[in-house]
Write a protein that holds these residues in place. Structure first.
Motif, PDB file in Angstrom:
ATOM      1  N   THR A  49       0.845  -1.185   0.000  1.00  0.00           N
ATOM      2  CA  THR A  49       0.000   0.000   0.000  1.00  0.00           C
ATOM      3  C   THR A  49       0.885   1.240   0.000  1.00  0.00           C
ATOM      4  O   THR A  49       2.069   1.185   0.341  1.00  0.00           O
ATOM      5  N   GLU A  50       0.284   2.366  -0.359  1.00  0.00           N
ATOM      6  CA  GLU A  50       1.040   3.617  -0.326  1.00  0.00           C
ATOM      7  C   GLU A  50       1.559   3.887   1.081  1.00  0.00           C
ATOM      8  O   GLU A  50       2.702   4.320   1.270  1.00  0.00           O
TER       9      GLU A  50
ATOM     10  N   LEU B  94       8.065  -0.425  -8.418  1.00  0.00           N
ATOM     11  CA  LEU B  94       6.761  -0.871  -7.942  1.00  0.00           C
ATOM     12  C   LEU B  94       6.052  -1.654  -9.041  1.00  0.00           C
ATOM     13  O   LEU B  94       6.267  -1.416 -10.234  1.00  0.00           O
ATOM     14  N   SER B  95       5.170  -2.556  -8.617  1.00  0.00           N
ATOM     15  CA  SER B  95       4.301  -3.256  -9.565  1.00  0.00           C
ATOM     16  C   SER B  95       2.878  -3.251  -8.998  1.00  0.00           C
ATOM     17  O   SER B  95       2.342  -4.298  -8.645  1.00  0.00           O
ATOM     18  N   PRO B  96       2.277  -2.072  -8.895  1.00  0.00           N
ATOM     19  CA  PRO B  96       0.964  -1.978  -8.263  1.00  0.00           C
ATOM     20  C   PRO B  96      -0.129  -2.629  -9.098  1.00  0.00           C
ATOM     21  O   PRO B  96      -0.078  -2.634 -10.330  1.00  0.00           O
ATOM     22  N   PHE B  97      -1.123  -3.170  -8.397  1.00  0.00           N
ATOM     23  CA  PHE B  97      -2.303  -3.674  -9.084  1.00  0.00           C
ATOM     24  C   PHE B  97      -3.042  -2.513  -9.738  1.00  0.00           C
ATOM     25  O   PHE B  97      -3.221  -1.444  -9.138  1.00  0.00           O
TER      26      PHE B  97
ATOM     27  N   MET C 237      -4.646  -1.280  -2.260  1.00  0.00           N
ATOM     28  CA  MET C 237      -3.595  -1.964  -3.010  1.00  0.00           C
ATOM     29  C   MET C 237      -3.760  -1.860  -4.515  1.00  0.00           C
ATOM     30  O   MET C 237      -2.835  -2.208  -5.254  1.00  0.00           O
ATOM     31  N   CYS C 238      -4.897  -1.415  -4.977  1.00  0.00           N
ATOM     32  CA  CYS C 238      -5.193  -1.419  -6.410  1.00  0.00           C
ATOM     33  C   CYS C 238      -5.750  -0.066  -6.823  1.00  0.00           C
ATOM     34  O   CYS C 238      -6.545   0.542  -6.092  1.00  0.00           O
TER      35      CYS C 238
ATOM     36  N   ARG D  59      -0.216  10.482  -8.102  1.00  0.00           N
ATOM     37  CA  ARG D  59      -0.456  11.033  -6.764  1.00  0.00           C
ATOM     38  C   ARG D  59       0.189  10.167  -5.693  1.00  0.00           C
ATOM     39  O   ARG D  59       0.799  10.674  -4.746  1.00  0.00           O
ATOM     40  N   ARG D  60       0.035   8.858  -5.819  1.00  0.00           N
ATOM     41  CA  ARG D  60       0.536   7.959  -4.785  1.00  0.00           C
ATOM     42  C   ARG D  60       2.055   7.833  -4.795  1.00  0.00           C
ATOM     43  O   ARG D  60       2.679   7.778  -3.723  1.00  0.00           O
TER      44      ARG D  60
END
Length: 326
Positions: A186-187, A212-215, A279-280, A294-295
């Motif tokens: 999470t951020e 990062l590999s964010p959903f 998380m997504c 933003r994140r």
């Protein structure tokens, strides 16, 4: 921020996916060691591209020895013209012991020594000095001219490590050139745990890359795939710290209990919208791009879009790449 593509597993798609990624404007492309060997497909990807960086995210270090990885990585660095980045991860104990039939102990300490051994091997090849690595987990003291690769004009590749918990994060900060963060993040965990731990370990993050590999979810099918994947990852004790930071520790307990009973479908509804959206990033390409900026702008140096299930071709996210560039 560099934008990376994910290559589909195996050799069948490696050349085409890498070529498409380069044409679309990605900065790098990574494959995974899920259903195929990680290094062979990257040779094809290197052959069919000229610009983008390439690497495994991740190759399982403890399924191999430092020497076997050293040869493969240096050869790919040479063949790609200096575009290879070695991504390594530890995996978890059951897979290392029962799937790969390799030893497991003290993963952070073992990973530290694995990277130190790699660098000792590369240094011996480069300088001609005697190879003399004697550690707790690995010993490399024999290298004759017959087995020494020729000098590499591009030098050894950079080494990135996968890490979630504080011990592996500290190891990453101390011995690696970058972090490949798990998508189960999470951020808040990134800003409150990951960055401070890396900074404390290194003193400065100058020259260090956080990848990062964010959903991301661009439609309803993506949302459900992500929710299912979060439930799977959440059942793993190693990822509990992310949930505990948000006060969701009991969710991990329940997911773990259900996973041991094989009740995978029953786990999915437990991932509510609050957990999902932490998380997504969900929305249109423009909305997702804005929220990703933003994140993570100013915190991460690389980003790769993660859509669980069948990995799509890199052109699936062409509009998202364009929106982020804009």
């Amino acid at each position: 921020m560099k934008i990376d593509a994910r290559l589909r597993d195996g050799m069948r798609y490696a050349a085409a996916d890498a070529r498409v990624a380069e044409e679309i404007g990605y900065d790098g492309a990574w494959n995974t060691e899920n259903q195929a060997e990680p290094f062979l497909p990257l040779a094809l990807a290197a052959e069919h591209t000229d610009r983008i960086e390439l690497g495994p995210s991740v190759a399982i270090a403890f399924a191999r020895t430092p020497m076997t990885v050293a040869y493969a990585a240096l050869d790919l660095q040479r063949y790609s013209g200096g575009r290879f980045v070695l991504g390594l991860g530890s995996q978890i104990r059951p897979h290392v012991e029962r799937r790969f039939s390799m030893p497991w102990s003290r993963p952070a300490a073992r990973m530290r020594e694995f990277v130190e051994a790699l660098r000792a091997i590369w240094s011996a090849w480069e300088t001609g000095e005697r190879l003399e690595h004697r550690g707790e987990f690995y010993t490399h003291t024999l290298m004759t001219p017959n087995f020494t690769p020729p000098p590499n004009p591009y030098g050894p590749p950079r080494v990135f490590l996968a890490a979630v918990g504080p011990h592996m994060l500290r190891t990453t900060g101390e011995v690696a050139d970058g972090l490949l963060a798990h998508p189960f993040i999470t951020e808040r965990y990134l800003r409150e745990v990951v960055v401070p731990t890396l900074t404390q370990a290194r003193g400065t993050l100058d020259g260090f890359e956080i990848g990062l590999s964010p959903f991301v979810a661009l439609d309803d099918a993506d949302v459900e795939a992500v929710r299912r994947q979060i439930s799977f990852y959440g059942s793993t004790p190693a990822y509990r710290p992310v949930l505990e930071l948000h006060g969701w520790g009991e969710l991990q307990t329940e997911l773990n209990r259900l996973s041991k009973q094989g009740r995978w479908d029953d786990m999915v509804p437990l991932v509510d919208d609050e957990v999902l959206h932490a998380m997504c990033v969900v929305g249109t390409p423009a909305e997702v791009a804005a929220e990703l900026r933003r994140r993570y702008a100013g915190v991460a140096q690389r980003i790769r879009f993660n859509r669980p299930g069948d990995t799509p071709s890199p052109d699936r996210f062409a509009d998202l790449v364009a929106a982020l560039r804009a």
